[in-house]
Design an enzyme around this catalytic site. Sequence first.
Site, PDB file in Angstrom:
ATOM      1  N   GLN A 143      40.692  66.393 -30.294  1.00  0.00           N
ATOM      2  CA  GLN A 143      39.567  65.682 -29.681  1.00  0.00           C
ATOM      3  C   GLN A 143      38.364  65.793 -30.609  1.00  0.00           C
ATOM      4  O   GLN A 143      37.982  66.908 -30.988  1.00  0.00           O
ATOM      5  CB  GLN A 143      39.228  66.294 -28.312  1.00  0.00           C
ATOM      6  CG  GLN A 143      37.928  65.819 -27.691  1.00  0.00           C
ATOM      7  CD  GLN A 143      37.928  64.327 -27.392  1.00  0.00           C
ATOM      8  OE1 GLN A 143      38.891  63.782 -26.863  1.00  0.00           O
ATOM      9  NE2 GLN A 143      36.845  63.641 -27.768  1.00  0.00           N
ATOM     10  N   TYR A 149      37.929  74.169 -30.240  1.00  0.00           N
ATOM     11  CA  TYR A 149      38.713  74.222 -28.997  1.00  0.00           C
ATOM     12  C   TYR A 149      40.143  73.719 -29.231  1.00  0.00           C
ATOM     13  O   TYR A 149      41.119  74.332 -28.793  1.00  0.00           O
ATOM     14  CB  TYR A 149      37.996  73.371 -27.946  1.00  0.00           C
ATOM     15  CG  TYR A 149      38.592  73.391 -26.563  1.00  0.00           C
ATOM     16  CD1 TYR A 149      38.263  74.401 -25.663  1.00  0.00           C
ATOM     17  CD2 TYR A 149      39.446  72.375 -26.137  1.00  0.00           C
ATOM     18  CE1 TYR A 149      38.784  74.398 -24.373  1.00  0.00           C
ATOM     19  CE2 TYR A 149      39.974  72.365 -24.857  1.00  0.00           C
ATOM     20  CZ  TYR A 149      39.639  73.383 -23.972  1.00  0.00           C
ATOM     21  OH  TYR A 149      40.161  73.379 -22.702  1.00  0.00           O
TER      22      TYR A 149
HETATM   23  N1  CAA Z   1      36.097  59.722 -32.235  1.00  0.00           N
HETATM   24  C1  CAA Z   1      35.559  59.554 -33.476  1.00  0.00           C
HETATM   25  N2  CAA Z   1      34.237  59.614 -33.705  1.00  0.00           N
HETATM   26  C2  CAA Z   1      33.449  59.877 -32.653  1.00  0.00           C
HETATM   27  C3  CAA Z   1      33.945  60.072 -31.367  1.00  0.00           C
HETATM   28  C4  CAA Z   1      35.321  59.967 -31.173  1.00  0.00           C
HETATM   29  N3  CAA Z   1      35.884  60.139 -29.961  1.00  0.00           N
HETATM   30  N4  CAA Z   1      32.907  60.291 -30.544  1.00  0.00           N
HETATM   31  C5  CAA Z   1      31.792  60.253 -31.285  1.00  0.00           C
HETATM   32  N5  CAA Z   1      32.115  59.980 -32.567  1.00  0.00           N
HETATM   33  C6  CAA Z   1      31.191  59.783 -33.675  1.00  0.00           C
HETATM   34  C7  CAA Z   1      30.276  58.626 -33.364  1.00  0.00           C
HETATM   35  O1  CAA Z   1      30.872  57.399 -33.761  1.00  0.00           O
HETATM   36  C8  CAA Z   1      29.060  58.954 -34.189  1.00  0.00           C
HETATM   37  O2  CAA Z   1      29.266  58.642 -35.564  1.00  0.00           O
HETATM   38  P1  CAA Z   1      28.057  58.154 -36.500  1.00  0.00           P
HETATM   39  O3  CAA Z   1      27.027  59.275 -36.475  1.00  0.00           O
HETATM   40  O4  CAA Z   1      28.695  57.981 -37.839  1.00  0.00           O
HETATM   41  O5  CAA Z   1      27.544  56.909 -35.875  1.00  0.00           O
HETATM   42  C9  CAA Z   1      28.991  60.466 -34.113  1.00  0.00           C
HETATM   43  O6  CAA Z   1      30.314  60.912 -33.775  1.00  0.00           O
HETATM   44  C10 CAA Z   1      27.962  60.893 -33.072  1.00  0.00           C
HETATM   45  O7  CAA Z   1      28.535  61.008 -31.800  1.00  0.00           O
HETATM   46  P2  CAA Z   1      27.786  61.757 -30.650  1.00  0.00           P
HETATM   47  O8  CAA Z   1      26.530  60.997 -30.305  1.00  0.00           O
HETATM   48  O9  CAA Z   1      28.726  61.978 -29.536  1.00  0.00           O
HETATM   49  O10 CAA Z   1      27.370  63.129 -31.394  1.00  0.00           O
HETATM   50  P3  CAA Z   1      26.698  64.360 -30.811  1.00  0.00           P
HETATM   51  O11 CAA Z   1      26.617  65.303 -31.964  1.00  0.00           O
HETATM   52  O12 CAA Z   1      25.469  64.054 -30.050  1.00  0.00           O
HETATM   53  O13 CAA Z   1      27.755  64.891 -29.713  1.00  0.00           O
HETATM   54  C11 CAA Z   1      29.754  65.857 -28.888  1.00  0.00           C
HETATM   55  C12 CAA Z   1      28.962  65.422 -30.119  1.00  0.00           C
HETATM   56  C13 CAA Z   1      28.945  66.877 -28.076  1.00  0.00           C
HETATM   57  C14 CAA Z   1      31.010  66.525 -29.380  1.00  0.00           C
HETATM   58  C15 CAA Z   1      30.053  64.650 -27.988  1.00  0.00           C
HETATM   59  O14 CAA Z   1      30.621  63.635 -28.763  1.00  0.00           O
HETATM   60  C16 CAA Z   1      31.032  64.984 -26.898  1.00  0.00           C
HETATM   61  O15 CAA Z   1      30.683  65.611 -25.911  1.00  0.00           O
HETATM   62  N6  CAA Z   1      32.305  64.571 -26.997  1.00  0.00           N
HETATM   63  C17 CAA Z   1      33.310  64.811 -26.009  1.00  0.00           C
HETATM   64  C18 CAA Z   1      34.051  66.060 -26.326  1.00  0.00           C
HETATM   65  C19 CAA Z   1      35.059  66.313 -25.236  1.00  0.00           C
HETATM   66  O16 CAA Z   1      35.874  65.470 -24.866  1.00  0.00           O
HETATM   67  N7  CAA Z   1      35.083  67.539 -24.700  1.00  0.00           N
HETATM   68  C20 CAA Z   1      35.993  67.881 -23.685  1.00  0.00           C
HETATM   69  C21 CAA Z   1      35.374  68.936 -22.812  1.00  0.00           C
HETATM   70  S1  CAA Z   1      36.385  69.313 -21.434  1.00  0.00           S
HETATM   71  C22 CAA Z   1      37.673  70.182 -22.065  1.00  0.00           C
HETATM   72  O17 CAA Z   1      37.731  70.511 -23.204  1.00  0.00           O
HETATM   73  C23 CAA Z   1      38.769  70.541 -21.119  1.00  0.00           C
HETATM   74  C24 CAA Z   1      40.069  70.082 -21.605  1.00  0.00           C
HETATM   75  O18 CAA Z   1      40.895  70.913 -21.971  1.00  0.00           O
HETATM   76  C25 CAA Z   1      40.403  68.643 -21.610  1.00  0.00           C
END
Ligand code: CAA
Length: 242
Positions: A143, A149
């Site tokens: 992810q 993680y």
């Molecule tokens: N794939 C590829 N690139 C991605 C992406 C993805 N899924 N999501 C974001 N990006 C890229 C964006 O395109 C962007 O790129 P540019 O800067 O080149 O434009 C860049 O990342 C910025 O994205 P964010 O605004 O999201 O960046 P941020 O630093 O503010 O936040 C983050 C980062 C906190 C990791 C946020 O993206 C996030 O929360 N993501 C979700 C993570 C997730 O799914 N966590 C699961 C938690 S629950 C769990 O873990 C339980 C379980 O077992 C399932």
Amino acid sequence: MTRHAVVTGGTGAIGTEICRQLAQAGHRVTAIGHPAEAQRLPAWRESLQRDGFGIGAELCDLSDWDACVALAPRLGEVDILVNAAGITRDARLVKMTPEQWRAVMAANLDSVFNLTRQLIEGMCARGHGRIVNISSVNGQKGQAGQTNYSASKAGLHGFTLALAREVAGKGVTVNTVSPGYIDTPMIRQVREEIRVQILKEIPVGRFGTPADIARAVLFLVDDAAGFITGADLSVNGGQYMA
Ligand code: CAA
């Protein structure tokens, strides 16, 4: 047969439901929570007692080897161990700090070594044991934002596979359950628009519930499940199919 079950992360959303279902199945259950949860422990205990569950609780920092050595005699004989303690410290790798990396490794992986190491010899000596490690769909598929993680959760299944081979001849099974996105405080921390996007990736069309995960754990810890070992049971609503 009544067994003694220990659930790490047992005071969390998924852990609590696992405790409940184990108790409902007639087992004696001990939940292990982090010392930081001392304040909310009485309320947790009361809400379970109101529902008729007498579940024991211990507080321990499982990432600390010495604390686990001290905990083991307090637990006594353990037949079922569910390693469900885990945390997230999400950040893209370009922003991730060493502290975020280490915190996740310590909580999600060191803890499993530290406690399982205390209990495995007893299980083998008694000729029976059930260990279930709670991994994640994100350990299977990766992810973005979770290199720490995802690495810890993939590593957890590696631990399962290796230990399963070591103890298979002693009546001890070791399996992984890999939850998908479950409706818990951990998921609610993820930004709203990202959560909406993730929901669209789940064919079943909803987030999972803690009960969905507990059901899978109960299946694997049954006395009759002795031929299932080294498995990784996905419970993710079809989000990732391997
Ligand atoms: N794939 C590829 N690139 C991605 C992406 C993805 N899924 N999501 C974001 N990006 C890229 C964006 O395109 C962007 O790129 P540019 O800067 O080149 O434009 C860049 O990342 C910025 O994205 P964010 O605004 O999201 O960046 P941020 O630093 O503010 O936040 C983050 C980062 C906190 C990791 C946020 O993206 C996030 O929360 N993501 C979700 C993570 C997730 O799914 N966590 C699961 C938690 S629950 C769990 O873990 C339980 C379980 O077992 C399932």
